[in-house]
Enzyme design. Structure first.
Site, PDB file in Angstrom:
ATOM      1  N   ASN A 120      -8.686   2.022  10.190  1.00  0.00           N
ATOM      2  CA  ASN A 120      -7.867   1.724  11.355  1.00  0.00           C
ATOM      3  C   ASN A 120      -8.406   2.437  12.596  1.00  0.00           C
ATOM      4  O   ASN A 120      -8.870   1.813  13.533  1.00  0.00           O
ATOM      5  CB  ASN A 120      -6.414   2.127  11.119  1.00  0.00           C
ATOM      6  CG  ASN A 120      -5.517   1.769  12.285  1.00  0.00           C
ATOM      7  OD1 ASN A 120      -5.231   0.610  12.524  1.00  0.00           O
ATOM      8  ND2 ASN A 120      -5.096   2.764  13.049  1.00  0.00           N
ATOM      9  N   THR A 121      -8.397   3.771  12.575  1.00  0.00           N
ATOM     10  CA  THR A 121      -8.784   4.542  13.756  1.00  0.00           C
ATOM     11  C   THR A 121     -10.210   4.256  14.197  1.00  0.00           C
ATOM     12  O   THR A 121     -10.497   4.204  15.397  1.00  0.00           O
ATOM     13  CB  THR A 121      -8.619   6.052  13.474  1.00  0.00           C
ATOM     14  OG1 THR A 121      -7.297   6.294  12.989  1.00  0.00           O
ATOM     15  CG2 THR A 121      -8.835   6.863  14.738  1.00  0.00           C
ATOM     16  N   ALA A 180      -9.552   5.866   4.563  1.00  0.00           N
ATOM     17  CA  ALA A 180      -9.463   7.032   5.441  1.00  0.00           C
ATOM     18  C   ALA A 180     -10.798   7.744   5.581  1.00  0.00           C
ATOM     19  O   ALA A 180     -11.519   7.941   4.601  1.00  0.00           O
ATOM     20  CB  ALA A 180      -8.405   8.038   4.971  1.00  0.00           C
ATOM     21  N   GLY A 181     -11.104   8.110   6.820  1.00  0.00           N
ATOM     22  CA  GLY A 181     -12.268   8.929   7.102  1.00  0.00           C
ATOM     23  C   GLY A 181     -13.456   8.201   7.694  1.00  0.00           C
ATOM     24  O   GLY A 181     -14.375   8.832   8.215  1.00  0.00           O
ATOM     25  N   GLY A 228      -7.941   9.552   9.951  1.00  0.00           N
ATOM     26  CA  GLY A 228      -8.163   9.626  11.384  1.00  0.00           C
ATOM     27  C   GLY A 228      -9.249  10.590  11.829  1.00  0.00           C
ATOM     28  O   GLY A 228      -9.445  10.780  13.024  1.00  0.00           O
ATOM     29  N   LYS A 246       0.852  -1.192   0.000  1.00  0.00           N
ATOM     30  CA  LYS A 246       0.000   0.000   0.000  1.00  0.00           C
ATOM     31  C   LYS A 246       0.883   1.236   0.000  1.00  0.00           C
ATOM     32  O   LYS A 246       1.710   1.423   0.890  1.00  0.00           O
ATOM     33  CB  LYS A 246      -0.921   0.023   1.208  1.00  0.00           C
ATOM     34  CG  LYS A 246      -1.883   1.207   1.163  1.00  0.00           C
ATOM     35  CD  LYS A 246      -2.475   1.519   2.514  1.00  0.00           C
ATOM     36  CE  LYS A 246      -3.042   2.937   2.473  1.00  0.00           C
ATOM     37  NZ  LYS A 246      -3.399   3.432   3.805  1.00  0.00           N
TER      38      LYS A 246
END
Length: 263
Positions: free
Chosen positions: A215-216, A193-194, A167, A106
């Site tokens: 992830n977050t 993301a987001g 994040g 990635k």
């Protein structure tokens, strides 16, 4: 893992590798490797991203992610988190390939630390270099259909547009451009993301995305393992809704039962 027959039949492929789960999860921000591993199991994910610069994957004297998450059972996806130039990103992935033999990677090349938005000029340069060196780059990018096609031409095996800043947990901010990227792509499109909660993941899938990376949203949940399961269910539900084909949106009410012939 338990899985409905329909879900198992609806897999996806990237660079000739087939997967069933359309959810990819990360390895940052967890309390420890043990919690990370438990969340991974609950998510049903088969691919896990690893920041080469932050996670120990080669020093046997220090705690290793591989002690908790078996690289023979899961596909490790080394990423270039923290890289701000094409040269840094390429160097980082060369090291990853030497350490673990990985070629499916990635790529992310950030433009600045404040927004963590990708620098697309550097990202394109790195994509071309990596593709020429035999890597199979899945590439983090802006939510721009033109940039997505340029990445394909440069050798990206998947494009990964952001839904919102990394994040942030804001959810998909521009459904129009994500849909346009999906419609124009000939490689997998994964929102990266987001995502903040399950409904965000479902929206990504309802737009026709191949999958979602997060992830977050899981790691910073009050109960990461429970949230991981929720994300798994949301991705499955969103994908099913996309395949089913949603009803048309109307400006006015349309009764479920006809009004004519009423008693």
């Amino acid at each position: 893992m338990n899985m409905a027959a329909g879900e198992a039949a609806d897999g996806w492929s990237v660079a000739g590798r087939h997967f069933t789960s359309r959810l990819i999860v990360g390895t940052g921000k967890y309390r420890d490797f043990e919690q990370n591993a438990a969340a991974l199991v609950a998510s049903g994910a088969e691919i896990i991203t690893v920041a080469v610069r932050r996670v120990n994957v080669s020093d046997p004297k220090a705690p290793m992610l591989t002690d908790f998450i078996d690289p023979k059972k899961y596909t490790y996806l080394p990423n270039t988190a923290g890289c701000f130039t094409a040269e840094d990103a390429v160097r980082t992935l060369r090291l990853a390939r030497e350490a673990g033999g990985w070629d499916l990677v990635k790529l992310e090349v950030l433009g600045e630390a404040k927004t963590l938005y990708p620098d697309m000029r550097e990202t394109l340069r790195a994509t071309e270099t990596l593709a020429n060196e035999g890597f199979l780059p899945m590439v983090y990018c802006v939510d721009d259909p033109i940039a997505a096609k340029q990445l394909e031409s440069a050798g990206a095996v998947a494009v990964m547009p952001l839904g919102a800043p990394i994040g942030s947990g804001l959810g998909i901010q521009n459904r129009v451009t994500i849909r346009l990227i999906v419609e124009g792509a000939s490689v997998p499109v994964l929102v990266d993301a987001g995502v903040g909660t399950a409904s965000d993941a479902a929206v990504a899938m309802e737009l026709g995305c191949t999958g979602v990376l997060m992830n977050t949203a899981i790691a910073e949940a009050k109960d990461p393992v429970l949230m991981a399961g929720a994300m798994r269910d949301a991705v499955v539900a969103g994908r099913s809704a996309y395949r089913a084909g949603r009803m048309a949106m109307r400006k006015y009410a349309d009764p479920s039962s006809p009004l004519a012939g009423m008693i």
